[in-house]
Enzyme design. Sequence first.
Site, PDB file in Angstrom:
ATOM      1  N   ASP A  15      33.108  44.808  -8.433  1.00 21.29           N
ATOM      2  CA  ASP A  15      32.845  43.755  -7.448  1.00 21.29           C
ATOM      3  C   ASP A  15      33.728  42.524  -7.614  1.00 21.29           C
ATOM      4  OD1 ASP A  15      30.607  45.038  -6.066  1.00 21.29           O
ATOM      5  OD2 ASP A  15      29.554  44.771  -7.968  1.00 21.29           O
ATOM      6  N   HIS A  48      34.134  48.862  -1.760  1.00 20.55           N
ATOM      7  CA  HIS A  48      35.038  47.726  -1.646  1.00 20.55           C
ATOM      8  C   HIS A  48      34.913  47.137  -0.255  1.00 20.55           C
ATOM      9  CE1 HIS A  48      37.728  49.495  -5.071  1.00 20.55           C
ATOM     10  NE2 HIS A  48      36.503  49.206  -5.449  1.00 20.55           N
TER      11      HIS A  48
END
Lengths: 451, 332
Positions: A15, A48
């Site tokens: 992340d 993503h």
Amino acid sequence: MEHRHYIVCGLGFGDEGKGSVTDLLCSPRYPGRAHAVVRFNGGAQAAHNVVTSSGRHHTFAQFGSGTFTPGVRTHLSRFVLVDPLALAAEAAHLASVGVGGALGLLTVDREAVLATPYHQAANRARELARGGGRHGSCGMGIGETARYALGHPADAPRVADCAAPRTLARKLARLRDRLADELGVLDGPDVADLCDAYRAFAARVPLVGAGYLRRLMRAGPVVFEGAQGVLLDEWRGFHPYTTWSTTTFANAGTLLAEAGQTALRLGVVRCYMTRHGPGPFVTEDPTLEFPEPHNRYGAWQGAFRTGHFDAVALRYAAEVSGGVDAVALTHLDAARPDPGGGSPLRVCRSYRIGEERLARIIPGPEHDLAWQERLTGTLLRARPVYERPGADWPGIAEEALGAPVALRSYGPAAADKRVVASALRAGALVGRAGRSWARLWRGDCRENGES
Amino acid sequence: MGSGRWSTNVYDAAARFRAATGASAFAYSDSGAARTHPALDPYGVAARESRDSDEHPQSLAIAVLFDVTGSMGAVPRTLQAKLPQLLGLLLRKGYVAHPQMMFGAIGDATCDRSPLQVGQFESDNRMDDDLARIVLEGGGGGQKTESYELALYFMARHTATDCFERRGQRGYLFLIGDEMAYPRVSPAEVREVIGDELRQPLPVADLMAEVSAKWDTYYILPEGASHVRDREVLSFWRGLLGQNVIQLADSDAVCETIALTVGLGEDAISLDDGLADLGDVGSTAGPTVSRALAVIGAGQIGAGQIGVGHAALQVAAAPDDLDGPGGNVRLG
């Protein structure tokens, strides 16, 4: 001609913003932009997030995060655990946000292992059996797929098998039976139905050999987009709270060496830390709250956790990766001072463990999970020593990672990114290499076969 | 990281892989939308503006409008896929420091529902979003005329650019299509589509003079669309634009062609330099572009040279010209 290629790796627990950095490197805003994204680890569990300036959003799992730029290709290398079913669903969502024909821009290495619904069912059964001792799996069967391929390399279903119906059916049936013997009856489609879907995949998507990547890299700049973060690496992460995947630059390095090419190693970090699920997180601070539109509690991963910039852990991540050439520093919008001029963000440059202070995590021997497990025990006892960061976040990141900050990000879209001077261009790093400690110990790591 | 977002339903997957073609990049159009997207609707728009900013102090306006009617076949889809590369190409090669680009689409006011679609001028890839919103008509009247004149009217009277107003430099306008304009702008259509009151029909030649005052205008005729060889169409545009009519053998090369045309116009390069640049960026479009731009690259154009009057005079000099009277349309 020689093109400038990039490897994008997260140095945290995932992340970090790899997706939006990859998106920028492929966007028309970026001179010398990449024409293709190559994935080199993980599989469909990657998430993503990329948001365009007009608000279109997609969570990239197997497609490269540069896909919003028309014409940008995705190549799944042999290191990816390929899930064709999830690919079909992802392509359908991409079409709904204006990116049609994504499957037409996809190529997959024939040697790659298939992640199937049987792996997924086994993964979930195992995590349920662990109960409170969960490792933070994402429930996509990635660990199970890797485990089976290691244990039964000849029997593991591979992408090439999708074009060979009898082999495919035999391997899938054996896989299902073996897992069921071990874990009891598992959910999952009939082998015949699964074969049918995989054959349709093989008919639609070009399955390519090892020489393809070399040609792709000759045609133009390529971004190697890493999944997850170095602190989750199967060997270098904090065992057992890791992923079944090599999350360092190593796999990309192998592919580059085979193609006779080099690339700039770009490490991505936020100006604070996050982690999904359990495991050591020294600088965790539940009072930190930032908007996190795309990360929520995952049924299989547990909570999304937030904490302060951990220079000790990030330096370790850079070090075990063989060093980075440049840094992308993201989420800087969170570092803006509040109206009172203050900021809740802190920097941790050392840990306190009992009476001791620890400023550096010394990498252990290669492939020594017992060492990593002891490290985990140590980190679970460590307490952070905080300092106030001041405004110079790039300076803080450069000090921790031993490389210049080449890219700063203040928001999700490509327009929110600032490329710092020419730090990303060819040759710009040469002058800085001398003072970069990252380079000093890279030689050692190479000897260990890490780079 | 995060949980897997994408369904792994085996039956859905099989069906999706088998769908004959991938879904279209013209998502708005293919979603069944039949009307102009509100963001592209020219009705009531005072002006599309291309302005300088701190970040882009010397903006140069570049507008690309292409025909989306049925006669163009698959060309509009190719353009949609290719045009997002144009900005990068211009910047990468340094032909223009601060381009501001706008995309638009031309239909047929006499029978289409979206006769004119115009995006905004943008300095970054936001105009790509406009591209995705364009409705593909696939209609058109089949009489070799589309409503180019409405597009020209909009460009003449509803655009405002700092490059022209502050620096006296014309922007670049590229029309991509394969048909003629209607000979006059119809007041009824202008009222309907743009919302202006026009007292009487405006001859397209007069309008072209107005456009050319602000815009260095080019017509690109992609081969592979119908009528490409149609001498009438070619001579019509040569009559209006002289050598600024570019025949393009491969519509895949459209970005390179536009980029080099701008580079030549800006005096940033010679044709040979530009073709070498194409090789540098890995484009294989060189031969196609070379053919298309042979006339323009011969040194006859410069920023101040392409007046409408010149265009008319140059018709006879164009080497690839047509015989027959069509080539000698006078502009008064």
